[in-house]
Design a protein around this motif. Structure first.
Motif, mmCIF file in Angstrom:
data_model
loop_
_atom_site.group_PDB
_atom_site.id
_atom_site.type_symbol
_atom_site.label_atom_id
_atom_site.label_comp_id
_atom_site.label_asym_id
_atom_site.label_seq_id
_atom_site.Cartn_x
_atom_site.Cartn_y
_atom_site.Cartn_z
ATOM 1 N N LEU A 194 32.615 41.435 -25.033
ATOM 2 C CA LEU A 194 33.841 41.885 -24.369
ATOM 3 C C LEU A 194 33.523 42.710 -23.142
ATOM 4 O O LEU A 194 34.143 42.555 -22.106
ATOM 5 C CB LEU A 194 34.705 42.676 -25.348
ATOM 6 C CG LEU A 194 35.541 41.762 -26.253
ATOM 7 C CD1 LEU A 194 36.231 42.553 -27.329
ATOM 8 C CD2 LEU A 194 36.555 40.988 -25.391
ATOM 9 N N SER A 214 30.939 42.461 -21.219
ATOM 10 C CA SER A 214 30.481 41.599 -20.137
ATOM 11 C C SER A 214 31.633 40.835 -19.495
ATOM 12 O O SER A 214 31.686 40.708 -18.278
ATOM 13 C CB SER A 214 29.450 40.606 -20.645
ATOM 14 O OG SER A 214 28.367 41.296 -21.199
ATOM 15 N N LEU A 215 32.541 40.315 -20.299
ATOM 16 C CA LEU A 215 33.683 39.587 -19.737
ATOM 17 C C LEU A 215 34.506 40.510 -18.846
ATOM 18 O O LEU A 215 35.100 40.083 -17.860
ATOM 19 C CB LEU A 215 34.565 39.010 -20.849
ATOM 20 C CG LEU A 215 34.146 37.665 -21.443
ATOM 21 C CD1 LEU A 215 35.012 37.320 -22.641
ATOM 22 C CD2 LEU A 215 34.210 36.543 -20.415
ATOM 23 N N ASP A 216 34.514 41.797 -19.197
ATOM 24 C CA ASP A 216 35.265 42.752 -18.387
ATOM 25 C C ASP A 216 34.708 42.920 -16.980
ATOM 26 O O ASP A 216 35.427 43.286 -16.062
ATOM 27 C CB ASP A 216 35.325 44.116 -19.088
ATOM 28 C CG ASP A 216 36.333 44.088 -20.235
ATOM 29 O OD1 ASP A 216 37.190 43.171 -20.239
ATOM 30 O OD2 ASP A 216 36.255 44.957 -21.116
ATOM 31 N N LEU A 270 34.076 40.735 -15.055
ATOM 32 C CA LEU A 270 34.675 39.709 -14.193
ATOM 33 C C LEU A 270 35.784 40.278 -13.328
ATOM 34 O O LEU A 270 36.033 39.795 -12.224
ATOM 35 C CB LEU A 270 35.211 38.555 -15.050
ATOM 36 C CG LEU A 270 34.127 37.713 -15.722
ATOM 37 C CD1 LEU A 270 34.750 36.770 -16.731
ATOM 38 C CD2 LEU A 270 33.334 36.934 -14.684
#
Ligand SMILES: Nc1ncnc2c1ncn2[C@@H]1O[C@H](COP(=O)(O)OP(=O)(O)O)[C@@H](O)[C@H]1O
Ligand SMILES: [Mg+2]
Lengths: 123, 181
Positions: free
Chosen positions: A4, A6-8, A10
């Motif tokens: 989560l 890491s996706l943030d 973006l």
């Protein structure tokens, strides 16, 4: 897992990318097409494309569109790279390794100088 | 090919060329049964039965630019060398699924190679295509859905250098966790 988190990241990338494009005027994009059929892949087209993306990134050139195509029947000359600048004829480069790919970005895409030595006649 | 990731790239390209909008990549590593299986399923144009039968023959291709297809026969040869095989299921208008099995410990088996880089580059070159990637090693697994990334990126595409870098880093980290458990 830190998924989560890491996706943030973006969100930051999105904002940065959108800022860059606002700076540039939205003219037509330069198109780069990398041959990614079996022969291209076997000849190193993945590294060629990676080098192009990395070089464009280093130079902050986001108004260039890089796509892929399949086999065009020139298997012994892969990896093949087409450069299409707005309003200019397509130039096809043969046997483009990562090194040549970086030169093509610097000389042709940025400085508008076709590298005749590596270009081949198509059509 | 010197990496299984390059065979995977070749399969993904086949799916993209068949007009697929959604592609599912599976990598299953089963150390207990000594199997490594790669599968690529798509919703592209598909092939009829006669075509599926011919497609593993190196002298078959539907392209007009060359007289031989190479990708699938190469993959089949690589699998066979490692005590495995390639299977193709396909239906016209529905899609295609290609699976390749390898003996994981076979000394002729190419290493998986740089899958993060491979997928970053495939996504960069195919805007609008959805890739769902699942990788299993024994009991652990990893799922990556490009739509989840797209939803967060809005108008920014996978061909943006920062995004390509992020995909590479994110998957490398995920795979590292997967391999070490
Ligand atoms: N995923 C797919 N969906 C539909 N047709 C496919 C798919 N993969 C392969 N084919 C068909 O099989 C042929 C042979 O594929 P391949 O061995 O990879 O050689 P090539 O892609 O160079 O033609 C292709 O030309 C295509 O007609
Ligand atoms: Mg192919």
């Amino acid at each position: 897992m830190s998924h989560l988190k890491s996706l943030d990241e973006l969100e930051k990338i999105r904002q940065r990318a959108l800022q860059e494009t606002r700076v540039r005027q939205s003219g037509q994009k330069t198109q780069v097409v990398v041959g990614m059929g079996t022969c291209g892949i076997a000849a190193g087209a993945r590294e060629t494309m990676a080098a192009i993306l990395a070089e464009l990134g280093k130079r902050n050139l986001t108004e260039v569109m890089v796509t892929q195509t399949g086999c065009i029947g020139l298997c012994d000359r892969e990896p093949l790279v087409d450069v299409i600048k707005p309003g200019q004829a397509k130039v096809t480069y043969a046997r483009v390794d990562a090194e040549k790919a970086r030169m093509i970005v610097a000389q042709h895409i940025i400085n508008d100088q076709v590298i005749g030595e590596w270009a081949i006649a198509t059509r | 090919m010197r990496e299984l990731a390059l065979h995977i790239l070749d399969l993904l390209q086949n799916s993209a060329e068949a007009g697929a909008l959604r592609v599912e990549l599976g990598v299953e590593e089963d150390p207990e049964n000594d199997i490594l299986r790669i599968s690529v399923g798509d919703d592209g144009r598909g092939m009829d039965e006669a075509t599926v039968r011919r497609v593993l023959d190196p002298f078959y291709t539907t392209r007009k630019t060359r007289h031989v297809g190479l990708g699938l026969p190469l993959l089949a040869a690589a699998a066979r060398r490692c005590g495995g095989k390639v299977e193709i299921e396909s239906a016209p208008g529905v899609g295609t699924k290609v699976s390749a099995d390898f003996r994981r410990s076979n000394i002729d088996r190419a290493p998986l190679g740089d899958l993060p880089q491979t997928l970053a580059i495939f996504l960069a070159g195919h805007p609008g295509l959805r890739l769902v990637y699942r990788h299993r090693v024994g009991p652990r697994d990893l799922t990556f859905d490009s739509d989840e990334v797209s939803a967060r990126l809005g108008a920014v595409g996978f061909d943006h250098p920062l995004v390509a870098d992020w995909v590479k880093g994110y998957l490398s980290e995920g795979l590292l966790n997967l391999q070490k458990g």
